[in-house]
Scaffold this motif. Structure first.
Motif, short mmCIF file in Angstrom:
data_model
loop_
_atom_site.label_atom_id
_atom_site.label_comp_id
_atom_site.label_asym_id
_atom_site.label_seq_id
_atom_site.Cartn_x
_atom_site.Cartn_y
_atom_site.Cartn_z
N VAL A 16 10.03 -0.73 -4.39
CA VAL A 16 10.36 0.62 -4.87
C VAL A 16 9.09 1.45 -5.00
O VAL A 16 9.04 2.60 -4.57
CB VAL A 16 11.12 0.54 -6.20
N ARG A 17 8.02 0.86 -5.57
CA ARG A 17 6.76 1.58 -5.73
C ARG A 17 6.22 2.06 -4.38
O ARG A 17 5.76 3.19 -4.24
CB ARG A 17 5.70 0.69 -6.37
N LYS A 18 6.30 1.17 -3.37
CA LYS A 18 5.79 1.52 -2.03
C LYS A 18 6.51 2.73 -1.46
O LYS A 18 5.88 3.66 -0.96
CB LYS A 18 5.94 0.31 -1.11
N TRP A 19 7.84 2.75 -1.57
CA TRP A 19 8.60 3.83 -0.97
C TRP A 19 8.47 5.12 -1.77
O TRP A 19 8.46 6.22 -1.20
CB TRP A 19 10.05 3.40 -0.78
N VAL A 20 8.34 5.02 -3.09
CA VAL A 20 8.11 6.23 -3.89
C VAL A 20 6.75 6.82 -3.55
O VAL A 20 6.60 8.03 -3.38
CB VAL A 20 8.24 5.91 -5.40
N LYS A 21 5.74 5.95 -3.42
CA LYS A 21 4.40 6.41 -3.05
C LYS A 21 4.43 7.10 -1.68
O LYS A 21 3.85 8.17 -1.49
CB LYS A 21 3.42 5.24 -3.02
N ARG A 22 5.12 6.48 -0.72
CA ARG A 22 5.21 7.08 0.62
C ARG A 22 5.89 8.44 0.55
O ARG A 22 5.46 9.40 1.20
CB ARG A 22 5.97 6.16 1.57
N TYR A 23 6.95 8.55 -0.24
CA TYR A 23 7.63 9.84 -0.36
C TYR A 23 6.72 10.89 -0.98
O TYR A 23 6.67 12.04 -0.53
CB TYR A 23 8.93 9.71 -1.16
N ASN A 24 6.00 10.51 -2.02
CA ASN A 24 5.10 11.46 -2.69
C ASN A 24 3.99 11.92 -1.76
O ASN A 24 3.55 13.07 -1.84
CB ASN A 24 4.50 10.84 -3.95
N GLU A 25 3.52 11.06 -0.86
CA GLU A 25 2.44 11.43 0.06
C GLU A 25 2.93 12.25 1.24
O GLU A 25 2.27 13.19 1.67
CB GLU A 25 1.74 10.17 0.58
N THR A 26 4.08 11.87 1.80
CA THR A 26 4.53 12.49 3.05
C THR A 26 5.78 13.34 2.93
O THR A 26 6.16 14.02 3.88
CB THR A 26 4.81 11.41 4.11
N LYS A 27 6.44 13.27 1.78
CA LYS A 27 7.74 13.94 1.56
C LYS A 27 8.77 13.46 2.56
O LYS A 27 9.67 14.18 2.97
CB LYS A 27 7.61 15.47 1.62
N ASN A 28 8.61 12.21 2.98
CA ASN A 28 9.50 11.61 3.97
C ASN A 28 9.49 10.10 3.75
O ASN A 28 8.46 9.54 3.41
CB ASN A 28 8.97 11.96 5.37
N VAL A 29 10.61 9.44 3.96
CA VAL A 29 10.63 7.98 3.81
C VAL A 29 10.92 7.27 5.13
O VAL A 29 11.18 6.08 5.16
CB VAL A 29 11.66 7.52 2.75
N ASP A 30 10.85 8.00 6.23
CA ASP A 30 11.04 7.37 7.54
C ASP A 30 9.90 6.42 7.82
O ASP A 30 8.80 6.58 7.30
CB ASP A 30 11.09 8.42 8.66
N ASP A 31 10.15 5.42 8.66
CA ASP A 31 9.07 4.52 9.06
C ASP A 31 8.00 5.32 9.79
O ASP A 31 8.29 6.25 10.55
CB ASP A 31 9.59 3.43 10.00
N LEU A 32 6.77 4.96 9.55
CA LEU A 32 5.66 5.66 10.17
C LEU A 32 5.53 5.26 11.64
O LEU A 32 5.79 4.11 11.99
CB LEU A 32 4.37 5.35 9.42
N PRO A 33 5.15 6.17 12.52
CA PRO A 33 5.10 5.87 13.95
C PRO A 33 4.06 4.83 14.33
O PRO A 33 4.22 4.15 15.34
CB PRO A 33 4.77 7.21 14.60
N GLU A 34 3.02 4.63 13.55
CA GLU A 34 1.97 3.69 13.93
C GLU A 34 2.25 2.27 13.48
O GLU A 34 1.41 1.40 13.56
CB GLU A 34 0.61 4.15 13.40
N ARG A 35 3.44 2.00 13.01
CA ARG A 35 3.76 0.65 12.55
C ARG A 35 3.98 -0.26 13.75
O ARG A 35 4.31 0.16 14.82
CB ARG A 35 5.00 0.69 11.68
N GLY A 36 3.81 -1.55 13.54
CA GLY A 36 3.99 -2.52 14.60
C GLY A 36 2.72 -3.31 14.83
O GLY A 36 1.72 -3.13 14.14
#
Length: 90
Positions: A16-36
């Motif tokens: 939950v912390r990871k996804w809240v942090k991602r939302y606060n940084e990017t205003k989006n919770v989609d997977d980032l394109p550079e993953r993999g």
């Protein structure tokens, strides 16, 4: 707050912390394109792999690995196979 949300979603508090942090940084919770996974070879290494099979059409993967080692390129047989599949030889 994170623990309660995690229990509700049946996920860990860290999740939950990871996804809240991602939302606060990017205003989006989609997977980032550079993953993999990252490529273990450079474009120069990839060209060297392909060049071996251009010069020696019947070359085995093991022989190619030995030729690459002589050039200072240490890759697995699976990487050689994958680069061939990615190229026109696959």
């Amino acid at each position: 707050m994170y623990a309660a949300a995690g229990r509700y979603m049946k996920k860990s508090e860290g999740f939950v912390r990871k996804w809240v942090k991602r939302y606060n940084e990017t205003k989006n919770v989609d997977d980032l394109p550079e993953r993999g996974t990252r490529r273990s070879t450079t474009k120069k290494d990839d060209k060297a792999i392909i060049k071996i099979f251009e010069k020696n059409p019947g070359c085995s993967l093991r022989r190619a690995k030995n030729l690459l080692l002589k050039k200072g390129i240490d890759v697995s047989l699976n990487i050689i196979r994958q680069r061939l599949l990615d190229s026109e030889y696959g």
